[in-house]
Design a protein around this motif. Structure first.
Motif, PDB file in Angstrom:
ATOM      1  N   UNK A 214       0.837  -1.201   0.000  1.00  0.00           N
ATOM      2  CA  UNK A 214       0.000   0.000   0.000  1.00  0.00           C
ATOM      3  C   UNK A 214       0.873   1.253   0.000  1.00  0.00           C
ATOM      4  N   UNK A 215       1.950   1.218   0.765  1.00  0.00           N
ATOM      5  CA  UNK A 215       2.886   2.351   0.797  1.00  0.00           C
ATOM      6  C   UNK A 215       3.498   2.564  -0.579  1.00  0.00           C
ATOM      7  N   UNK A 216       3.847   1.471  -1.249  1.00  0.00           N
ATOM      8  CA  UNK A 216       4.370   1.580  -2.622  1.00  0.00           C
ATOM      9  C   UNK A 216       3.350   2.266  -3.529  1.00  0.00           C
ATOM     10  N   UNK A 217       2.072   1.899  -3.383  1.00  0.00           N
ATOM     11  CA  UNK A 217       1.008   2.517  -4.180  1.00  0.00           C
ATOM     12  C   UNK A 217       0.982   4.031  -3.950  1.00  0.00           C
ATOM     13  N   UNK A 218       1.055   4.440  -2.691  1.00  0.00           N
ATOM     14  CA  UNK A 218       1.014   5.867  -2.369  1.00  0.00           C
ATOM     15  C   UNK A 218       2.217   6.607  -2.958  1.00  0.00           C
ATOM     16  N   UNK A 219       3.387   6.013  -2.841  1.00  0.00           N
ATOM     17  CA  UNK A 219       4.596   6.647  -3.378  1.00  0.00           C
ATOM     18  C   UNK A 219       4.482   6.824  -4.892  1.00  0.00           C
ATOM     19  N   UNK A 220       3.919   5.822  -5.537  1.00  0.00           N
ATOM     20  CA  UNK A 220       3.728   5.916  -6.988  1.00  0.00           C
ATOM     21  C   UNK A 220       2.800   7.078  -7.330  1.00  0.00           C
ATOM     22  N   UNK A 221       1.713   7.219  -6.565  1.00  0.00           N
ATOM     23  CA  UNK A 221       0.755   8.291  -6.806  1.00  0.00           C
ATOM     24  C   UNK A 221       1.350   9.667  -6.499  1.00  0.00           C
TER      25      UNK A 221
ATOM     26  N   UNK B 107       3.193   8.690   5.947  1.00  0.00           N
ATOM     27  CA  UNK B 107       3.948   8.479   4.712  1.00  0.00           C
ATOM     28  C   UNK B 107       4.347   9.811   4.090  1.00  0.00           C
ATOM     29  N   UNK B 108       3.404  10.729   4.030  1.00  0.00           N
ATOM     30  CA  UNK B 108       3.680  12.055   3.468  1.00  0.00           C
ATOM     31  C   UNK B 108       4.818  12.733   4.227  1.00  0.00           C
TER      32      UNK B 108
ATOM     33  N   UNK C 269      -5.809   6.871   7.059  1.00  0.00           N
ATOM     34  CA  UNK C 269      -5.533   8.307   6.985  1.00  0.00           C
ATOM     35  C   UNK C 269      -4.273   8.643   7.778  1.00  0.00           C
ATOM     36  N   UNK C 270      -4.161   8.046   8.943  1.00  0.00           N
ATOM     37  CA  UNK C 270      -2.981   8.248   9.782  1.00  0.00           C
ATOM     38  C   UNK C 270      -1.726   7.753   9.064  1.00  0.00           C
ATOM     39  N   UNK C 271      -1.824   6.587   8.438  1.00  0.00           N
ATOM     40  CA  UNK C 271      -0.703   6.020   7.694  1.00  0.00           C
ATOM     41  C   UNK C 271      -0.347   6.907   6.509  1.00  0.00           C
ATOM     42  N   UNK C 272      -1.361   7.463   5.857  1.00  0.00           N
ATOM     43  CA  UNK C 272      -1.113   8.346   4.720  1.00  0.00           C
ATOM     44  C   UNK C 272      -0.354   9.595   5.127  1.00  0.00           C
TER      45      UNK C 272
END
Length: 204
Positions: free
Chosen positions: A35-42, A83-84, A77-80
């Motif tokens: 999921x973290x990989x997905x966010x980094x890609x986005x 990550x940011x 949301x907290x994880x997002x």
């Protein structure tokens, strides 16, 4: 996912908080790492930086997991946000290193772009990616419970293909299509609900 974890009564977050439960932490990483990989890609992060950034996020996640409070918002949301912030720290460190001018400019532009994410924009990004991610996990988990025909019928129905068309393609009766699709859909919904409980609840 193992049968043991599938049937667990404790949530994954609860188990991952236990420093003695290494298996739970490994399972936690295996699920959230992608999921973290997905966010980094986005976030348009350079793929060459993915591994370093993911490790940084996981380290921050390990440090902050024990203090996570579900009453203050959804775990995703907290994880997002975590990550940011980790990404911004990583990019800031990159700009202070001895990089080429072009690299520094590109890194600073990306850092500014991520810092300027509006709260609603970031929340929507996280929500969209999380729904797609959990849907993928849920489907993978139930595939082995059904025949290939049932799965194919369900996938076609999700693409908007009518029961009549599905019956013709798969050489089935229309009534059989309805039954197959209904069974897979019911199990899929149950699995989605189970995953949400296990992956997002801290048991409080």
């Amino acid at each position: 996912m193992t049968k043991k974890s599938y049937l667990t009564r404790q949530t994954l977050i609860q188990r991952a908080r236990d420093p003695q439960d290494e298996a739970a932490w490994e399972e936690f990483i295996s699920l959230y790492k992608n999921f973290i990989y997905h966010l980094l890609h986005k976030m348009n992060i350079n793929a060459n930086d993915f591994d370093d950034m993911v490790q940084l996020v996981l380290m921050k996640l390990w440090e902050g997991l024990k203090s996570y409070d579900s009453s203050r918002g959804k775990f995703r949301s907290w994880l997002g946000r975590l990550t940011k912030n980790a990404v911004i720290n990583y990019l800031d460190k990159q700009t202070r290193q001895n990089l080429q001018k072009e690299e520094i400019r590109n890194t600073q532009e990306l850092e500014l772009q991520i810092k300027n994410y509006q709260i609603g924009e970031l929340e929507q990004l996280i929500e969209d990616e999380w729904q797609a991610y959990v849907t993928s996990i849920a489907f993978d988990n139930i595939k082995e419970l059904f025949s290939g025909m049932a799965i194919e019928a369900f996938l076609l129905s999700q693409q908007g293909v009518t029961a009549v068309e599905i019956a013709e393609r798969l050489d089935l009766k229309k009534e059989s299509v309805y039954v197959l699709v209904s069974r897979v859909k019911s199990k899929f919904i149950d699995e989605m609900r189970r995953l949400v409980r296990e992956l997002e609840s801290d048991g409080q």
